[in-house]
Design an enzyme around this catalytic site. Structure first.
Site, PDB file in Angstrom:
ATOM      1  N   GLN A  98       0.847  -1.188   0.000  1.00 11.19           N
ATOM      2  CA  GLN A  98       0.000   0.000   0.000  1.00 11.19           C
ATOM      3  C   GLN A  98       0.886   1.243   0.000  1.00 11.19           C
ATOM      4  OE1 GLN A  98      -2.161   1.947   3.230  1.00 11.19           O
ATOM      5  NE2 GLN A  98      -4.054   1.384   2.180  1.00 11.19           N
ATOM      6  N   TYR A 177      -5.704  11.063   3.790  1.00 15.52           N
ATOM      7  CA  TYR A 177      -4.330  11.298   3.330  1.00 15.52           C
ATOM      8  C   TYR A 177      -4.349  12.002   1.966  1.00 15.52           C
ATOM      9  CZ  TYR A 177      -3.420   8.417   7.363  1.00 15.52           C
ATOM     10  OH  TYR A 177      -3.401   7.937   8.659  1.00 15.52           O
ATOM     11  N   ARG A 224      -7.530   2.175  -2.658  1.00 16.17           N
ATOM     12  CA  ARG A 224      -8.438   2.116  -1.510  1.00 16.17           C
ATOM     13  C   ARG A 224      -9.107   3.476  -1.328  1.00 16.17           C
ATOM     14  NH1 ARG A 224      -7.762   0.594   4.924  1.00 16.17           N
ATOM     15  NH2 ARG A 224      -9.390  -0.981   4.900  1.00 16.17           N
ATOM     16  N   GLY A 312      -9.326  -6.375   9.008  1.00 15.54           N
ATOM     17  CA  GLY A 312      -8.227  -5.630   9.600  1.00 15.54           C
ATOM     18  C   GLY A 312      -7.823  -6.181  10.941  1.00 15.54           C
ATOM     19  N   ARG A 313      -8.411  -5.619  12.015  1.00 14.22           N
ATOM     20  CA  ARG A 313      -7.981  -5.961  13.378  1.00 14.22           C
ATOM     21  C   ARG A 313      -8.031  -7.446  13.675  1.00 14.22           C
ATOM     22  NH1 ARG A 313     -12.100  -2.099  16.173  1.00 14.22           N
ATOM     23  NH2 ARG A 313     -13.118  -2.488  14.180  1.00 14.22           N
TER      24      ARG A 313
END
Length: 357
Positions: A98, A177, A224, A312-313
């Protein structure tokens, strides 16, 4: 009916299942933005995922957002990633890097440089620095002539990524971002060709994707996105129109995939699924929200037309997540205190499920 455990063709890759490990910042890089042996072990432990997406990797020094994150803008950094990708491939996995340019979400104490952004508007809240959280500084607004250089930085990093053994790259266009800042209606106050209208606000994202496709190929490039999210104070107005236009522009490039976060209402996300003709990776639960993605959420979005589901987590404390999902084994909880503390504790210390007689 499609399940998480069916294979899927992604470009020239055959994914053995539809489980994707989502990118997660873990700040374990060595000084100089170098990948480490511990990072190789971490990703290799999780290589049973159909696809791994790495933590955010800065494509330039000025693009570094957080201390302790890895880069792909020097030959030394690229060389440090080769043992990581080799370890993943040795365990039968596939991994995309990424590429994350932080834009205004940075601090001079982190990389020695004043952050840049589409406009001189500070991010909301505090940013991470080597000495702890500090208020986000006001970035320097990029001159029109400078913007293409930052779009090309993704392509240059992508070339290094493939040289380092990655199977492809994902542009980080989400979570406030740099790409997200250009899409935004309050972080981007420009009046040139990169601001104002929807067509202008999507231009930076499209140019970054175009440059990357030219560098490494469309089947090795994903992106993404977090439609309507408010991370770091970024606001998106006219979400269906904005992201619909972006997806139309990206569709003509033939990207390997679009990776959507559940940051908008489901009706909006379903509309974007219909607007995108290629592979969709869906992250079904709000990033950093109270709920983790499980089989029920994954099955729901597979039924709505997503081809791949990112977790994810759940991957932090469950390196064998695919097997646990397949067999209905319980998921181990992660220690949040170790997410960003560095070191191997809470990084390499979570075991696979321990069966008892």
């Amino acid at each position: 009916m499609t399940t998480l455990f069916d294979s899927h063709r992604l470009g020239d890759l055959t994914l053995p299942n539809r489980v994707v490990m989502a990118p997660m910042t873990r700040v374990r890089a060595a000084p100089g933005g170098l990948a480490t042996p511990s990072m190789a072990a971490y990703y290799a432990q999780r290589a049973t995922a159909g696809l791994l997406v790495s933590e955010g990797v800065q494509p330039s020094l000025i693009g570094q957002s957080n201390p302790g994150t890895p880069g792909l803008h020097t030959d030394e950094q690229a060389a440090s990633w080769r043992p990581v990708t080799a370890a993943v491939h040795a365990n039968g996995g596939r991994i995309f890097a990424q590429l994350m340019h932080g834009g205004r979400v940075s601090h001079p104490d982190t990389n020695g440089l004043q952050p840049v952004g589409p406009s001189a508007v500070a991010a909301a809240g505090e940013v991470f620095t080597p000495t702890g959280p500090q208020p986000a500084p006001v970035p320097r607004a990029l001159e029109t002539a400078e913007v293409p250089e930052h779009a090309r930085s993704y392509a240059e990093a992508a070339r290094r990524a493939l040289d380092a053994g990655f199977d492809g790259v994902e542009l980080h266009g989400a979570n406030g971002y740099l790409i997200s800042q250009f899409l935004s209606s309050n972080a981007n106050l420009r009046t040139d060709r990169y601001g104002g209208s929807i067509a202008n606000r999507v231009r930076f994202a499209v140019e970054a994707a175009e440059a990357t496709v030219e560098a490494v190929g469309a089947d090795r490039t994903g992106i993404r996105l977090s439609p309507g999210a408010a991370f770091w104070g970024v606001e998106d107005r006219e979400v269906p129109a904005l992201y619909g236009e972006l997806l139309r522009e990206l569709a003509r490039l033939g990207l390997a995939y679009v990776h959507l976060e559940a940051t908008a209402e489901e009706e909006v996300l379903i509309g974007l699924r219909r607007a995108w003709p290629g592979t969709l990776i869906m992250n079904p639960t709000l990033p950093q929200g109270p709920k983790q993605t499980g089989r029920a959420e994954a099955g729901h979005w597979l039924g709505l037309g997503a081809e791949l589901i990112s977790f994810g987590r759940a991957f932090i404390a469950n390196p064998d997540l695919v097997e646990r999902l397949r067999t209905g084994l319980p998921l181990a909880p992660a220690d949040e205190a170790t997410y960003f503390q560095g070191g191997d504790a809470g990084y390499l210390t979570y075991p696979a499920y321990q069966y008892t007689a």
